[in-house]
Design a protein around this motif. Structure first.
Motif, PDB file in Angstrom:
ATOM      1  N   LEU A  75       0.726  -0.831  -0.053  1.00 14.84           N
ATOM      2  CA  LEU A  75      -0.375   0.259   0.300  1.00 14.84           C
ATOM      3  C   LEU A  75       1.057   1.079  -0.313  1.00 14.84           C
ATOM      4  CD1 LEU A  75      -3.116  -1.006   2.407  1.00 14.84           C
ATOM      5  CD2 LEU A  75      -2.774  -1.300   0.263  1.00 14.84           C
ATOM      6  N   GLN A  76       1.999   0.737   0.777  1.00 12.49           N
ATOM      7  CA  GLN A  76       2.809   2.133   0.566  1.00 12.49           C
ATOM      8  C   GLN A  76       3.040   2.773  -0.434  1.00 12.49           C
ATOM      9  OE1 GLN A  76       6.194   1.212   3.441  1.00 12.49           O
ATOM     10  NE2 GLN A  76       4.948   2.255   5.293  1.00 12.49           N
ATOM     11  N   ARG A  77       3.638   1.818  -1.330  1.00 14.52           N
ATOM     12  CA  ARG A  77       4.372   1.502  -3.027  1.00 14.52           C
ATOM     13  C   ARG A  77       3.011   2.062  -3.727  1.00 14.52           C
ATOM     14  NH1 ARG A  77       5.841  -3.790  -2.159  1.00 14.52           N
ATOM     15  NH2 ARG A  77       8.107  -3.984  -2.090  1.00 14.52           N
ATOM     16  N   GLU A  78       2.457   1.977  -3.456  1.00 20.30           N
ATOM     17  CA  GLU A  78       0.710   2.491  -4.154  1.00 20.30           C
ATOM     18  C   GLU A  78       0.478   3.599  -3.970  1.00 20.30           C
ATOM     19  OE1 GLU A  78      -0.939   0.962  -6.566  1.00 20.30           O
ATOM     20  OE2 GLU A  78      -0.103  -0.822  -6.402  1.00 20.30           O
ATOM     21  N   ARG A  79       0.833   4.208  -3.235  1.00 24.27           N
ATOM     22  CA  ARG A  79       0.974   5.776  -2.572  1.00 24.27           C
ATOM     23  C   ARG A  79       1.498   6.045  -2.906  1.00 24.27           C
ATOM     24  NH1 ARG A  79      -0.880   3.761   3.075  1.00 24.27           N
ATOM     25  NH2 ARG A  79       1.660   4.124   3.674  1.00 24.27           N
ATOM     26  N   VAL A  80       2.808   5.850  -3.655  1.00 26.23           N
ATOM     27  CA  VAL A  80       4.374   6.462  -4.203  1.00 26.23           C
ATOM     28  C   VAL A  80       3.371   6.720  -5.544  1.00 26.23           C
ATOM     29  CG1 VAL A  80       6.554   6.323  -4.870  1.00 26.23           C
ATOM     30  CG2 VAL A  80       6.040   5.997  -2.435  1.00 26.23           C
ATOM     31  N   ALA A 214      -5.054  -2.464  -2.478  1.00 28.11           N
ATOM     32  CA  ALA A 214      -5.704  -2.473  -1.195  1.00 28.11           C
ATOM     33  C   ALA A 214      -6.998  -3.507  -0.749  1.00 28.11           C
ATOM     34  CB  ALA A 214      -6.857  -1.334  -0.717  1.00 28.11           C
ATOM     35  N   ALA A 215      -7.415  -4.399  -1.508  1.00 29.44           N
ATOM     36  CA  ALA A 215      -8.532  -5.021  -1.105  1.00 29.44           C
ATOM     37  C   ALA A 215      -7.497  -6.510  -1.158  1.00 29.44           C
ATOM     38  CB  ALA A 215      -9.314  -5.222  -2.292  1.00 29.44           C
ATOM     39  N   VAL A 216      -6.590  -6.581  -2.080  1.00 30.59           N
ATOM     40  CA  VAL A 216      -5.982  -8.163  -1.912  1.00 30.59           C
ATOM     41  C   VAL A 216      -5.153  -7.904  -0.494  1.00 30.59           C
ATOM     42  CG1 VAL A 216      -4.271  -9.473  -3.060  1.00 30.59           C
ATOM     43  CG2 VAL A 216      -5.603  -8.465  -4.805  1.00 30.59           C
ATOM     44  N   VAL A 217      -4.917  -7.131   0.206  1.00 34.37           N
ATOM     45  CA  VAL A 217      -3.698  -6.423   1.051  1.00 34.37           C
ATOM     46  C   VAL A 217      -4.819  -6.795   2.140  1.00 34.37           C
ATOM     47  CG1 VAL A 217      -2.927  -5.597   3.121  1.00 34.37           C
ATOM     48  CG2 VAL A 217      -2.594  -5.483   0.367  1.00 34.37           C
ATOM     49  N   ILE A 218      -6.276  -5.543   2.296  1.00 35.59           N
ATOM     50  CA  ILE A 218      -7.003  -6.331   3.195  1.00 35.59           C
ATOM     51  C   ILE A 218      -7.737  -7.874   3.722  1.00 35.59           C
ATOM     52  CG2 ILE A 218      -9.450  -5.762   4.300  1.00 35.59           C
ATOM     53  CD1 ILE A 218      -7.513  -3.977   4.888  1.00 35.59           C
ATOM     54  N   ARG A 219      -7.719  -8.722   2.027  1.00 36.99           N
ATOM     55  CA  ARG A 219      -7.904  -9.479   2.127  1.00 36.99           C
ATOM     56  C   ARG A 219      -7.061 -10.951   2.447  1.00 36.99           C
ATOM     57  NH1 ARG A 219      -6.998 -12.456  -3.512  1.00 36.99           N
ATOM     58  NH2 ARG A 219      -5.449 -12.443  -2.646  1.00 36.99           N
TER      59      ARG A 219
END
Length: 528
Positions: A75-80, A214-219
């Motif tokens: 998720l940090q990479r996605e923010r970047v 985020a959906a994958v990470v939360i899953r």
């Protein structure tokens, strides 16, 4: 997936709490409406085993998800990535910035006299030139520029000063408006704004990719959290199996001491205890590995003295009704991965239209209009220029045509091939979503059915164990029979825990597939 309260969870699965009480282990469910209940616990009495529950350790699921949102590396990479696309949009918008330019030049030129010739042009000339301009690229493909020039000349040449003065100074001021615009290739906003449109689309894709990630990470976090809970339950059930065997050994030892049983009976119990202790060791390792998996997903460092802790929450044992037709339609409409791919089709369309525009020959119009003033004084020169008494005009066309035009034709074919590939990817992902919904639905239904059957098995196994103990006490059964019934009970309890964890995993996977998982757990992705 809903989180049951303490009372609800106990009512839904009394077999679990009864079985855990029989193990000598106290458990307390920490629900959303009684988070403070963990600080108080009453003694649990089941059969001849008494245990006082300890408060649950570890983080609640909502706390774990909060840590994942801020600490997960993906998720940090996605923010970047989003920040990068925003920077690229700003850079593309910079093409249409106003450009202010200016320069100044001083030059001195000396023209020596030739003996016997006209000396009108002989002498020196000092020129100070200052330019100031303002230009901007137009969204339609053209360019407009306004330039002002001031030239101050100090000279001794007679052709400028005349015979009255050996030296003189004069000023020249001019303003020029230049306009150029393509008439064929590059005409219109479709080409000029292509890069800006692409960067904005890429920004939208980055937002959808972040939502999908985020959906994958939360899953993964939720599934790992439930798996950690299952590993904890599995460990405690296996430890309780050792406790039951040790209780049986005490009874057997007493019988051996009075001569009712032999040493062979005691050896059978010791073997069972050793086997169950091995199972405990394996379960402890599995518990540690699941805890490490969760630490990794949360982006937390693992200390050298890391010790896993049990999760205070368990998933609901009540299955959520799932309609495959409704869920498939919802997933096809809301899946962030599919929406990102469909948005990517716009990029292909932009590339195709841009490539088609480049197939045209170049035909550009270039024109300028200006005014000039030239006087001995600075103000007089610009006053003369402002009266537009001396107008300068120019207009022309520029034409260019690559005869083979292979570069443009190749770019157009590549753009079409890329668009075709994206269409294939979209269709393939739609097939995967339909297949995934069916698979997940089947897994959820099977897990719910397994849980029902396993709960029934727990009841039957408990009755069999009670009956076997009664027969053993009157000498009609052996230690091996009692130990076998004990293991059957523990296996059934493990099957229940496994089925409930599988049910929770299936429901979590479906929520991730449809993109509902973020809303389900109250996670809001901010930023655009």
């Amino acid at each position: 997936m809903s989180f049951p309260s303490t009372a609800t969870a106990r009512a839904l699965s009394p077999w679990v709490w009864g079985a855990l009480g029989a193990m000598g282990i106290g458990w307390q469910i920490l629900g959303a409406d009684d988070a403070n209940a963990a600080e108080s616990a009453a003694a649990t009495v089941v059969g001849d085993v008494t245990a006082t529950p300890a408060p649950p350790r570890g983080l609640a699921l909502r706390d774990v998800l909060g840590q994942a949102v801020t600490g997960n590396p993906d998720l940090q990479r996605e923010r970047v990535a989003i920040d990068l696309t925003k920077a690229n949009v700003l850079s593309a918008e910079g093409l249409f910035d106003y450009m202010l330019t200016g320069d100044g030049t001083f030059a001195r030129r000396v023209t020596p006299a030739i003996v016997g010739t006209n000396t009108v042009v002989t002498g020196f000339s000092e020129t100070l030139t200052a330019n100031l301009g303002l230009a901007r690229v137009l969204e339609s493909g053209g360019r407009m520029a306004l330039a002002a020039q001031e030239i101050r000349t100090h000279t001794s040449q007679l052709q400028f000063c005349g015979s009255a003065a050996p030296n003189c100074t004069y000023h020249g001021g001019s303003m020029t408006l230049t306009f150029s615009h393509p008439l064929l290739r590059g005409f219109g906003t479709e080409v000029t704004l292509a890069n800006l449109r692409k960067q904005r689309v890429l920004h939208d894709v980055a937002l959808l990719n972040r939502q999908a990630r985020a959906a994958v990470v939360i899953r993964d976090v939720v599934t790992t959290y439930w798996e950690l809970g299952y590993a904890s339950d599995d460990l405690e059930i296996r430890r309780s199996a050792v406790t039951l065997a040790e209780e049986q050994r005490k009874y057997t030892q007493a019988s051996v001491d009075v001569g009712r049983l032999g040493l062979a009976d005691l050896a059978a119990v010791d073997r069972a205890i050793a086997d169950r202790q091995q199972a405990v060791a394996i379960a402890e390792q599995a518990f540690l590995l699941r805890a490490l998996d969760l630490q990794r997903l949360l982006g937390l460092q693992v200390p050298a003295t890391f010790a896993p802790t049990a999760t205070p929450e368990r998933p609901s044992a009540v299955p959520v009704p799932i309609d495959p037709v409704v869920e498939t339609a919802h997933a096809l409409e809301s899946s962030p991965q599919l929406r990102a791919l469909r948005t990517g089709l716009t990029l292909s369309e932009i590339d195709i239209h841009t490539a088609q525009a480049l197939l045209r020959p170049q035909l550009d119009f270039v024109g300028s209009v200006g005014t000039t003033g030239r006087q001995l004084e600075f103000g007089d020169a610009w006053t003369q220029a402002a009266r537009f008494e001396n107008m300068n005009l120019s207009a022309g066309l520029i034409f260019q045509l690559p005869l083979q035009n292979r570069a443009a034709r190749g770019a157009e074919r590549a753009a079409r091939a890329t668009g075709e590939r994206v269409h294939i990817d979209v269709a393939d992902l739609e097939l995967g979503i339909r297949d995934g919904v069916v698979r997940i639905t089947t897994s959820a239904r099977t897990a719910a059915r397994r849980a029902d059957l396993a709960r029934a098995s727990v009841g039957y196994a408990q009755k069999n164990l009670d009956a076997e103990r009664a027969r053993f006490e009157v000498g009609r059964s052996t230690n091996n029979d009692v130990l076998l019934r004990q293991q059957e009970l523990k296996n059934a309890e493990i099957q229940v825990a496994r089925a409930i964890a599988d049910l929770a995993s299936a429901e979590t996977a479906l929520a991730a597939l449809t993109g509902d998982i973020l809303q389900r757990y109250g996670i809001v992705l901010r930023g655009s």
